[in-house]
Design a protein around this motif. Structure first.
Motif, PDB file in Angstrom:
ATOM      1  N   ASP A  30       0.892  -1.142  -0.072  1.00 22.80           N
ATOM      2  CA  ASP A  30       0.068  -0.017   0.162  1.00 22.80           C
ATOM      3  C   ASP A  30       0.980   1.274   0.170  1.00 22.80           C
ATOM      4  OD1 ASP A  30      -2.367  -1.385  -0.008  1.00 22.80           O
ATOM      5  OD2 ASP A  30      -2.861  -0.869   1.943  1.00 22.80           O
ATOM      6  N   ALA A  31       1.976   1.204   0.675  1.00 20.17           N
ATOM      7  CA  ALA A  31       2.638   2.311   1.000  1.00 20.17           C
ATOM      8  C   ALA A  31       3.449   2.639  -0.533  1.00 20.17           C
ATOM      9  CB  ALA A  31       3.621   2.193   2.024  1.00 20.17           C
ATOM     10  N   GLU A  32       3.920   1.626  -1.050  1.00 22.60           N
ATOM     11  CA  GLU A  32       4.680   1.727  -2.467  1.00 22.60           C
ATOM     12  C   GLU A  32       3.587   2.463  -3.481  1.00 22.60           C
ATOM     13  OE1 GLU A  32       5.973  -2.479  -3.440  1.00 22.60           O
ATOM     14  OE2 GLU A  32       7.446  -2.256  -1.713  1.00 22.60           O
ATOM     15  N   ILE A  33       2.076   1.716  -3.682  1.00 23.59           N
ATOM     16  CA  ILE A  33       1.334   2.356  -4.424  1.00 23.59           C
ATOM     17  C   ILE A  33       1.009   3.857  -4.230  1.00 23.59           C
ATOM     18  CG2 ILE A  33      -0.973   2.467  -5.025  1.00 23.59           C
ATOM     19  CD1 ILE A  33      -1.058  -0.677  -4.317  1.00 23.59           C
ATOM     20  N   LEU A  34       0.900   4.217  -2.770  1.00 23.51           N
ATOM     21  CA  LEU A  34       0.753   5.731  -2.369  1.00 23.51           C
ATOM     22  C   LEU A  34       2.103   6.540  -2.789  1.00 23.51           C
ATOM     23  CD1 LEU A  34      -0.904   5.280   1.095  1.00 23.51           C
ATOM     24  CD2 LEU A  34      -1.784   6.193  -1.075  1.00 23.51           C
ATOM     25  N   ARG A  35       3.253   5.930  -2.705  1.00 22.40           N
ATOM     26  CA  ARG A  35       4.474   6.842  -3.027  1.00 22.40           C
ATOM     27  C   ARG A  35       4.401   6.928  -4.393  1.00 22.40           C
ATOM     28  NH1 ARG A  35       9.057   9.306  -1.032  1.00 22.40           N
ATOM     29  NH2 ARG A  35      10.711   8.849  -2.457  1.00 22.40           N
ATOM     30  N   LYS A  36       4.008   5.874  -5.219  1.00 22.60           N
ATOM     31  CA  LYS A  36       3.946   6.034  -6.805  1.00 22.60           C
ATOM     32  C   LYS A  36       3.000   6.952  -7.257  1.00 22.60           C
ATOM     33  CE  LYS A  36       3.850   2.730 -10.533  1.00 22.60           C
ATOM     34  NZ  LYS A  36       3.226   1.601 -10.725  1.00 22.60           N
ATOM     35  N   ALA A  37       1.853   7.111  -6.538  1.00 24.02           N
ATOM     36  CA  ALA A  37       0.769   7.967  -6.865  1.00 24.02           C
ATOM     37  C   ALA A  37       1.175   9.543  -6.639  1.00 24.02           C
ATOM     38  CB  ALA A  37      -0.468   7.625  -6.017  1.00 24.02           C
ATOM     39  N   CYS A  38       2.098   9.588  -5.692  1.00 22.20           N
ATOM     40  CA  CYS A  38       2.426  10.988  -5.283  1.00 22.20           C
ATOM     41  C   CYS A  38       3.742  11.507  -5.996  1.00 22.20           C
ATOM     42  CB  CYS A  38       2.866  11.109  -3.872  1.00 22.20           C
ATOM     43  SG  CYS A  38       1.404  11.094  -2.660  1.00 22.20           S
ATOM     44  N   LYS A  39       4.459  10.598  -6.847  1.00 19.25           N
ATOM     45  CA  LYS A  39       5.657  10.796  -7.460  1.00 19.25           C
ATOM     46  C   LYS A  39       5.365  11.502  -8.801  1.00 19.25           C
ATOM     47  CE  LYS A  39       9.932   8.813  -6.771  1.00 19.25           C
ATOM     48  NZ  LYS A  39      10.688   7.507  -7.000  1.00 19.25           N
ATOM     49  N   GLY A  40       6.538  12.289  -9.271  1.00 21.30           N
ATOM     50  CA  GLY A  40       6.610  12.750 -10.737  1.00 21.30           C
ATOM     51  C   GLY A  40       5.629  13.891 -10.709  1.00 21.30           C
ATOM     52  N   TRP A  41       5.121  14.117 -11.766  1.00 23.36           N
ATOM     53  CA  TRP A  41       4.369  15.439 -12.097  1.00 23.36           C
ATOM     54  C   TRP A  41       3.026  15.568 -11.641  1.00 23.36           C
ATOM     55  CZ3 TRP A  41       6.209  20.154 -14.343  1.00 23.36           C
ATOM     56  CH2 TRP A  41       7.265  20.166 -14.744  1.00 23.36           C
ATOM     57  N   GLY A  42       2.146  14.665 -12.154  1.00 22.48           N
ATOM     58  CA  GLY A  42       0.691  14.932 -11.525  1.00 22.48           C
ATOM     59  C   GLY A  42       0.806  13.791 -10.403  1.00 22.48           C
ATOM     60  N   THR A  43      -0.505  13.866  -9.780  1.00 14.42           N
ATOM     61  CA  THR A  43      -0.814  13.057  -8.533  1.00 14.42           C
ATOM     62  C   THR A  43      -2.110  11.909  -9.152  1.00 14.42           C
ATOM     63  OG1 THR A  43      -0.482  14.703  -7.192  1.00 14.42           O
ATOM     64  CG2 THR A  43      -1.437  12.883  -6.479  1.00 14.42           C
ATOM     65  N   ASP A  44      -1.659  10.515  -8.596  1.00 12.02           N
ATOM     66  CA  ASP A  44      -2.715   9.578  -9.097  1.00 12.02           C
ATOM     67  C   ASP A  44      -3.757   9.649  -8.025  1.00 12.02           C
ATOM     68  OD1 ASP A  44      -4.515   7.690  -9.999  1.00 12.02           O
ATOM     69  OD2 ASP A  44      -2.644   6.335 -10.178  1.00 12.02           O
ATOM     70  N   GLU A  45      -4.883  10.382  -8.009  1.00 15.49           N
ATOM     71  CA  GLU A  45      -5.770  10.717  -7.109  1.00 15.49           C
ATOM     72  C   GLU A  45      -6.610   9.279  -6.825  1.00 15.49           C
ATOM     73  OE1 GLU A  45      -5.341  13.077  -8.885  1.00 15.49           O
ATOM     74  OE2 GLU A  45      -4.603  14.928  -7.684  1.00 15.49           O
ATOM     75  N   LYS A  46      -6.913   8.625  -8.097  1.00 17.64           N
ATOM     76  CA  LYS A  46      -7.891   7.310  -8.154  1.00 17.64           C
ATOM     77  C   LYS A  46      -7.028   6.089  -7.235  1.00 17.64           C
ATOM     78  CE  LYS A  46     -10.567   8.139 -12.142  1.00 17.64           C
ATOM     79  NZ  LYS A  46     -10.208   9.505 -12.130  1.00 17.64           N
ATOM     80  N   GLU A  76       9.659   9.496   5.232  1.00 17.31           N
ATOM     81  CA  GLU A  76       8.948  10.780   5.229  1.00 17.31           C
ATOM     82  C   GLU A  76       7.606  10.432   5.651  1.00 17.31           C
ATOM     83  OE1 GLU A  76       8.318  12.906   0.915  1.00 17.31           O
ATOM     84  OE2 GLU A  76       7.084  11.112   0.969  1.00 17.31           O
ATOM     85  N   ASP A  77       6.901  11.530   6.057  1.00 19.45           N
ATOM     86  CA  ASP A  77       5.488  11.629   6.694  1.00 19.45           C
ATOM     87  C   ASP A  77       4.499  11.224   5.564  1.00 19.45           C
ATOM     88  OD1 ASP A  77       3.156  11.915   7.904  1.00 19.45           O
ATOM     89  OD2 ASP A  77       3.890  13.394   9.194  1.00 19.45           O
ATOM     90  N   LEU A  78       3.851  10.484   5.527  1.00 18.86           N
ATOM     91  CA  LEU A  78       2.582  10.295   4.367  1.00 18.86           C
ATOM     92  C   LEU A  78       1.781  11.297   4.588  1.00 18.86           C
ATOM     93  CD1 LEU A  78       1.132   8.829   2.037  1.00 18.86           C
ATOM     94  CD2 LEU A  78       0.397   7.260   3.788  1.00 18.86           C
ATOM     95  N   VAL A  79       1.300  11.648   5.999  1.00 15.94           N
ATOM     96  CA  VAL A  79       0.215  12.643   5.805  1.00 15.94           C
ATOM     97  C   VAL A  79       0.663  14.008   5.330  1.00 15.94           C
ATOM     98  CG1 VAL A  79      -1.329  14.029   7.637  1.00 15.94           C
ATOM     99  CG2 VAL A  79      -0.640  11.494   7.738  1.00 15.94           C
ATOM    100  N   LYS A  80       1.840  14.390   5.599  1.00 17.06           N
ATOM    101  CA  LYS A  80       2.400  15.554   5.085  1.00 17.06           C
ATOM    102  C   LYS A  80       2.594  15.662   3.629  1.00 17.06           C
ATOM    103  CE  LYS A  80       4.635  17.802   9.027  1.00 17.06           C
ATOM    104  NZ  LYS A  80       5.467  17.216  10.088  1.00 17.06           N
ATOM    105  N   ARG A  81       3.052  14.572   3.064  1.00 18.25           N
ATOM    106  CA  ARG A  81       3.063  14.402   1.705  1.00 18.25           C
ATOM    107  C   ARG A  81       1.893  14.672   0.898  1.00 18.25           C
ATOM    108  NH1 ARG A  81       7.085  12.805  -2.129  1.00 18.25           N
ATOM    109  NH2 ARG A  81       6.151  13.180  -4.020  1.00 18.25           N
ATOM    110  N   LEU A  82       0.845  13.928   1.360  1.00 14.85           N
ATOM    111  CA  LEU A  82      -0.331  14.123   0.857  1.00 14.85           C
ATOM    112  C   LEU A  82      -0.859  15.415   0.958  1.00 14.85           C
ATOM    113  CD1 LEU A  82      -2.081  10.833   1.976  1.00 14.85           C
ATOM    114  CD2 LEU A  82      -1.652  11.455  -0.248  1.00 14.85           C
ATOM    115  N   GLU A  83      -0.865  16.026   1.969  1.00 12.98           N
ATOM    116  CA  GLU A  83      -1.165  17.322   2.011  1.00 12.98           C
ATOM    117  C   GLU A  83      -0.381  18.381   1.011  1.00 12.98           C
ATOM    118  OE1 GLU A  83      -0.421  17.970   6.627  1.00 12.98           O
ATOM    119  OE2 GLU A  83      -2.233  19.337   6.273  1.00 12.98           O
ATOM    120  N   SER A  84       0.687  18.113   0.920  1.00 13.91           N
ATOM    121  CA  SER A  84       1.331  18.944  -0.359  1.00 13.91           C
ATOM    122  C   SER A  84       1.124  18.432  -1.633  1.00 13.91           C
ATOM    123  CB  SER A  84       2.963  18.734   0.089  1.00 13.91           C
ATOM    124  OG  SER A  84       3.485  17.591  -0.740  1.00 13.91           O
ATOM    125  N   GLU A  85       0.587  17.298  -1.981  1.00 16.19           N
ATOM    126  CA  GLU A  85       0.072  16.765  -3.066  1.00 16.19           C
ATOM    127  C   GLU A  85      -1.368  17.270  -3.604  1.00 16.19           C
ATOM    128  OE1 GLU A  85       1.950  15.360  -5.480  1.00 16.19           O
ATOM    129  OE2 GLU A  85       3.805  15.266  -4.289  1.00 16.19           O
TER     130      GLU A  85
END
Lengths: 314, 314
Positions: free
Chosen positions: A15-31, A58-67
């Motif tokens: 799950d963590a890996e999927i979320l990391r991937k979703a947040c990486k790069g240019w866009g965010t994969d909200e789905k 890295e704090d997932l909550v903070k990362r999501l907030e910034s994305e």
């Protein structure tokens, strides 16, 4: 019953890996974010946060907030937190507003179980280095303060034992106060802030039997009377929290301009508790399914997350 | 620091056997009871109760109650209970009196740590099927009730962080109320019932710095004013609990006719906490050792138990 649909077997690392991937790069994969987090219960979300922290420092909550942004960000942030910590955040936001949102304070203090409310108070101190009651007291005044502080500090008896004689006599005390329009009478505050919920339900039932109308009905009055509004919300939350939540949802959708804060709050805080029952009440009361109503009033990723939490099949 | 002298290695089964033997037959061997229970800490006493129950299918507490009598029985009973459960009993006895002993309620709510007070509230519900605040509210009235309920329901922030600016402004709020003799002002109650103890100490220090006398001194007044007496006790307990306990001991001995309830209560509740410090304060203040004063005022097994708890070598 809960609405969310969480598998019992989950790989937190994956799950963590999927979320990391979703947040990486240019866009965010909200789905991807919705498809993972929308199907995990509180304990699983906690484990995912821990796994993410360990894997990526890295704090997932903070990362999501910034994305993320807007209503979707707010909803994800509320959802990902531990329930007690989330309530602490909701309470803090509500009480620190220029015009404090007192109904949220009542809702948290009167619809959570006694042990849950204690957990909120603990979480509040850990986050804000103040006690919850300290901040409530510092931002309110007069009778409203007396009532609210007593509500948030209550640790009610949570057992089944009821004293019927007491229910009768205290129904009379409440009715006398209502008749005299002495809603702020200290006995009213004492009864509503110290008795167990089971005891209060017996008292409210007795009130209705004796006087042909519910106490809630008798507490309707001047909409400018802050104390009376808070008192009435407390009675409604204590007496039947599901009915109360149904109405919050109804108002949040029905009003001109959706009240996203209320809509998010109720869905996020009840999804793992009793949102299924609240949905049923909503459907009965409004002749339309809650999912449909929400779908009509919201859009985009925010809508997708709410519908997932409401138990919609992907 | 504690006064009791408990060995780290204890055989609970052997202790249970000694207690069984001490209770069997015609007479009771009080000395044996003291020599065992007087040298065991709360956790050890709990293990002894469990071992006794398992060995003899009998409740040790009940057996001791039936064997012993008078002040000695009361002291043994208080001592053998878990601290939180003991406080629940002390609170219940105090509040159910025809003329409730409000100072005991203040003492329990203001000298225990926030977590300890929560444990007392839990123990109270387990024993009495009511919440503590429910019974306090039902047996008090008016401003005294407002203050007491807020004290027993408080879950204060227990950390080190202090806000100096707040200490200054709230010292002024307290002083204004004192000057106007508005001791029951809602701001006074808010400050004393919600702020952390560290914060309150800073506030009280500031008060003294600004006004040349402690707030306790300024709260001296009409001894018939129940609210003021309760308020003053709360300030004393919050500000310096050891000093407060020293005075309770002093009054319990000095008065015509020893106040055994107060004497037992302080020794039993503090023996594992800070009774050593309280003893030192007592010695300084009264120029006589507390052990000597207690020995002079008490007798028999009761005296022997108190002296053991005070750390006297056998």
């Amino acid at each position: 019953m809960a609405t969310i649909d969480a598998p019992s077997q989950v790989s937190f690392q994956q799950d963590a890996e999927i979320l990391r991937k979703a947040c990486k790069g240019w866009g965010t994969d909200e789905k991807a974010i919705i498809s993972v987090l929308g199907h995990r219960n509180a304990d699983q979300r906690k484990q995912i946060r821990l796994a993410y922290e360990e894997l990526y420092q890295e704090d997932l909550v903070k990362r999501l907030e910034s994305e993320l942004s807007g209503d979707f960000e707010k909803a994800v942030y509320r959802w990902i937190l531990d329930p007690a910590d989330r309530d602490a955040v909701l309470a803090n936001v509500a009480i620190k507003k220029l015009s404090p949102d007192l109904h949220v304070m009542v809702e948290i203090s009167c619809t959570r179980s006694p042990e849950e409310l204690l957990a909120v108070r603990r979480a509040y101190q850990a986050r804000y280095k103040h006690s919850l009651e300290e901040d409530v007291a510092a931002h309110t005044k007069g009778d409203t303060r007396t009532l609210l502080v007593a509500l948030v500090t209550a640790f009610r008896y949570d057992g089944e034992e009821i004293n019927t004689r007491l229910a009768n006599s205290e129904a009379k005390v409440l009715h006398d106060a209502v008749e005299d329009k002495k809603f702020n009478h200290e006995e009213v505050i004492r009864i509503l802030t110290t008795r167990s919920k089971m005891q209060l339900m017996a008292t409210f039932n007795r009130y209705r039997d004796d006087h042909g109308a519910s106490i809630t009905k008798h507490l309707q009055g001047d909409s400018g009377d802050e104390f009376l509004l808070v008192l009435r919300t407390a009675v409604r939350c204590l007496n039947d929290s599901k009915k109360y939540f149904e109405k919050v949802l109804r108002n949040s959708i029905r009003r001109m301009g959706t009240d996203e804060d209320a809509l998010t709050r109720v869905i996020v805080t009840r999804a793992e508790k009793d949102l299924k029952d609240i949905k049923e009440l909503y459907h009965k009361r409004n002749s339309v399914a809650l999912d449909q109503a929400v779908a009509k009033d919201t859009s985009g990723d925010y809508k997708a997350l709410l519908l997932t939490l409401l138990g919609k099949e992907d």
